[in-house]
Write an enzyme that holds these catalytic residues in place. Sequence first.
Site, PDB file in Angstrom:
ATOM      1  N   ASN A  10     -19.058 -60.583   9.064  1.00 53.89           N
ATOM      2  CA  ASN A  10     -20.516 -60.504   9.091  1.00 53.89           C
ATOM      3  C   ASN A  10     -21.022 -61.905   8.780  1.00 53.89           C
ATOM      4  O   ASN A  10     -20.928 -62.361   7.642  1.00 53.89           O
ATOM      5  CB  ASN A  10     -21.000 -59.499   8.031  1.00 53.89           C
ATOM      6  CG  ASN A  10     -22.508 -59.547   7.853  1.00 53.89           C
ATOM      7  OD1 ASN A  10     -23.227 -60.035   8.726  1.00 53.89           O
ATOM      8  ND2 ASN A  10     -22.989 -59.059   6.727  1.00 53.89           N
ATOM      9  N   TRP A  11     -21.529 -62.568   9.796  1.00 56.81           N
ATOM     10  CA  TRP A  11     -21.924 -63.973   9.617  1.00 56.81           C
ATOM     11  C   TRP A  11     -23.253 -64.113   8.870  1.00 56.81           C
ATOM     12  O   TRP A  11     -23.615 -65.197   8.469  1.00 56.81           O
ATOM     13  CB  TRP A  11     -22.031 -64.650  10.985  1.00 56.81           C
ATOM     14  CG  TRP A  11     -20.714 -64.967  11.627  1.00 56.81           C
ATOM     15  CD1 TRP A  11     -19.491 -64.447  11.319  1.00 56.81           C
ATOM     16  CD2 TRP A  11     -20.499 -65.905  12.688  1.00 56.81           C
ATOM     17  NE1 TRP A  11     -18.525 -64.996  12.126  1.00 56.81           N
ATOM     18  CE2 TRP A  11     -19.117 -65.891  12.982  1.00 56.81           C
ATOM     19  CE3 TRP A  11     -21.328 -66.738  13.436  1.00 56.81           C
ATOM     20  CZ2 TRP A  11     -18.555 -66.689  13.974  1.00 56.81           C
ATOM     21  CZ3 TRP A  11     -20.770 -67.533  14.433  1.00 56.81           C
ATOM     22  CH2 TRP A  11     -19.392 -67.512  14.690  1.00 56.81           C
ATOM     23  N   LYS A  12     -24.004 -63.036   8.767  1.00 56.43           N
ATOM     24  CA  LYS A  12     -25.340 -63.073   8.136  1.00 56.43           C
ATOM     25  C   LYS A  12     -26.210 -64.119   8.840  1.00 56.43           C
ATOM     26  O   LYS A  12     -26.078 -64.307  10.035  1.00 56.43           O
ATOM     27  CB  LYS A  12     -25.220 -63.338   6.637  1.00 56.43           C
ATOM     28  CG  LYS A  12     -24.125 -62.477   5.965  1.00 56.43           C
ATOM     29  CD  LYS A  12     -24.228 -62.476   4.486  1.00 56.43           C
ATOM     30  CE  LYS A  12     -23.054 -61.732   3.885  1.00 56.43           C
ATOM     31  NZ  LYS A  12     -23.287 -61.277   2.543  1.00 56.43           N
ATOM     32  N   HIS A  95     -26.895 -52.652   6.403  1.00 54.47           N
ATOM     33  CA  HIS A  95     -26.289 -53.561   5.422  1.00 54.47           C
ATOM     34  C   HIS A  95     -27.188 -53.585   4.182  1.00 54.47           C
ATOM     35  O   HIS A  95     -28.415 -53.496   4.299  1.00 54.47           O
ATOM     36  CB  HIS A  95     -26.144 -54.957   6.020  1.00 54.47           C
ATOM     37  CG  HIS A  95     -25.302 -55.859   5.162  1.00 54.47           C
ATOM     38  ND1 HIS A  95     -25.819 -56.497   4.060  1.00 54.47           N
ATOM     39  CD2 HIS A  95     -23.994 -56.205   5.232  1.00 54.47           C
ATOM     40  CE1 HIS A  95     -24.847 -57.207   3.487  1.00 54.47           C
ATOM     41  NE2 HIS A  95     -23.731 -57.049   4.177  1.00 54.47           N
ATOM     42  N   GLU A  97     -28.200 -55.910   2.404  1.00 54.63           N
ATOM     43  CA  GLU A  97     -29.230 -56.968   2.435  1.00 54.63           C
ATOM     44  C   GLU A  97     -30.429 -56.523   3.270  1.00 54.63           C
ATOM     45  O   GLU A  97     -31.570 -56.844   2.959  1.00 54.63           O
ATOM     46  CB  GLU A  97     -28.615 -58.272   2.975  1.00 54.63           C
ATOM     47  CG  GLU A  97     -27.680 -58.903   1.947  1.00 54.63           C
ATOM     48  CD  GLU A  97     -26.558 -59.731   2.533  1.00 54.63           C
ATOM     49  OE1 GLU A  97     -26.614 -60.095   3.721  1.00 54.63           O
ATOM     50  OE2 GLU A  97     -25.598 -60.009   1.783  1.00 54.63           O
ATOM     51  N   GLU A 167     -19.412 -50.945   0.851  1.00 53.99           N
ATOM     52  CA  GLU A 167     -19.640 -52.259   0.252  1.00 53.99           C
ATOM     53  C   GLU A 167     -20.396 -52.115  -1.072  1.00 53.99           C
ATOM     54  O   GLU A 167     -21.634 -51.988  -1.075  1.00 53.99           O
ATOM     55  CB  GLU A 167     -20.472 -53.128   1.197  1.00 53.99           C
ATOM     56  CG  GLU A 167     -19.824 -53.367   2.538  1.00 53.99           C
ATOM     57  CD  GLU A 167     -20.334 -54.637   3.188  1.00 53.99           C
ATOM     58  OE1 GLU A 167     -19.500 -55.490   3.496  1.00 53.99           O
ATOM     59  OE2 GLU A 167     -21.549 -54.788   3.350  1.00 53.99           O
ATOM     60  N   GLY A 173     -20.838 -61.106  -1.941  1.00 51.01           N
ATOM     61  CA  GLY A 173     -21.208 -62.508  -2.133  1.00 51.01           C
ATOM     62  C   GLY A 173     -21.125 -62.977  -3.577  1.00 51.01           C
ATOM     63  O   GLY A 173     -21.629 -64.038  -3.925  1.00 51.01           O
ATOM     64  N   SER A 213     -16.628 -59.519  -1.019  1.00 48.37           N
ATOM     65  CA  SER A 213     -15.816 -60.653  -1.467  1.00 48.37           C
ATOM     66  C   SER A 213     -14.335 -60.533  -1.080  1.00 48.37           C
ATOM     67  O   SER A 213     -13.454 -60.973  -1.830  1.00 48.37           O
ATOM     68  CB  SER A 213     -15.967 -60.869  -2.970  1.00 48.37           C
ATOM     69  OG  SER A 213     -17.316 -61.136  -3.294  1.00 48.37           O
ATOM     70  N   GLY A 234     -17.862 -61.164   4.630  1.00 50.39           N
ATOM     71  CA  GLY A 234     -18.996 -62.082   4.750  1.00 50.39           C
ATOM     72  C   GLY A 234     -18.534 -63.523   4.667  1.00 50.39           C
ATOM     73  O   GLY A 234     -18.083 -64.106   5.645  1.00 50.39           O
ATOM     74  N   GLY A 235     -18.611 -64.101   3.482  1.00 50.18           N
ATOM     75  CA  GLY A 235     -18.321 -65.523   3.280  1.00 50.18           C
ATOM     76  C   GLY A 235     -17.021 -65.997   3.899  1.00 50.18           C
ATOM     77  O   GLY A 235     -16.992 -67.036   4.594  1.00 50.18           O
TER      78      GLY A 235
END
Length: 249
Positions: A10-12, A95, A97, A167, A173, A213, A234-235
């Site tokens: 997930n590149w956000k 998601h 966010e 999640e 994150g 994470s 993500g990251g």
Amino acid sequence: MARKKIIAGNWKMNKTPSEAVALINELKPLVANDDVDVVFCVPAIDIIPAMEAAEGSNICIGAENMYFEESGAYTGEISPAMLTDVGVKYVVLGHSERREYFAETSETVNKKMLKAYEHGITPIMCCGETLEQREQGVTMDFIRQQVKVGFLGITADQAKTAVIAYEPIWAIGTGKVATTEQAQEVCAGIRACIAEIYDDATAEAIRIQYGGSVSAGSAPELFAQADIDGGLVGGAALKPDFGKIVNYK
Ligand code: PEP
């Protein structure tokens, strides 16, 4: 039948179109692995160049969001037909966010789930508890509610093809990964919830990811769990480490 693992990035809100192309060219050889489904969910403006860059590889390009109407006066939104027209097969929905910053609810996520299936797009539906909910002991109640509302009106045949990403919000994150036991326990609980809504065959078929994470270090143990069918990352999906996560064995 064994479920095929699905590992999605997930590149956000990261990477311009030209940066997306450069990253895909860098990661393409590193994520080669036909034993798992590899999906890069990228910002809408990156989808077309990302598709072109990924052509001929095992990378499938997905979207990070989608609206639940067909077309019309919804400034700034992306329709399902816009996604399918360029070959998108997966979309991340709900998601945390988006729930936190863009007021998404399980009801709007459900509308998007229904619309995604109408257009043949596979949803990656996210769910997960806050730290406060975990500490109050209501994790599974909360997630069951998210899953039950998210899947309202979805048939068993559709649900069999869905992906659910568990999640925990406190792990996204933050560098804090849920323990393997915590992740497996909730993923098993989600599968049991799907069995209650539908039947055992649907629960056996649906793929459930862990996200929060995930790193090259934590992936092997997480993905070895009976009810964890891969990860939403993500990251670490923006780094060469993603190759190690995809090739976690
Ligand atoms: C995510 O964005 O879905 C996620 C899990 O992020 P991270 O891996 O950075 O925690």
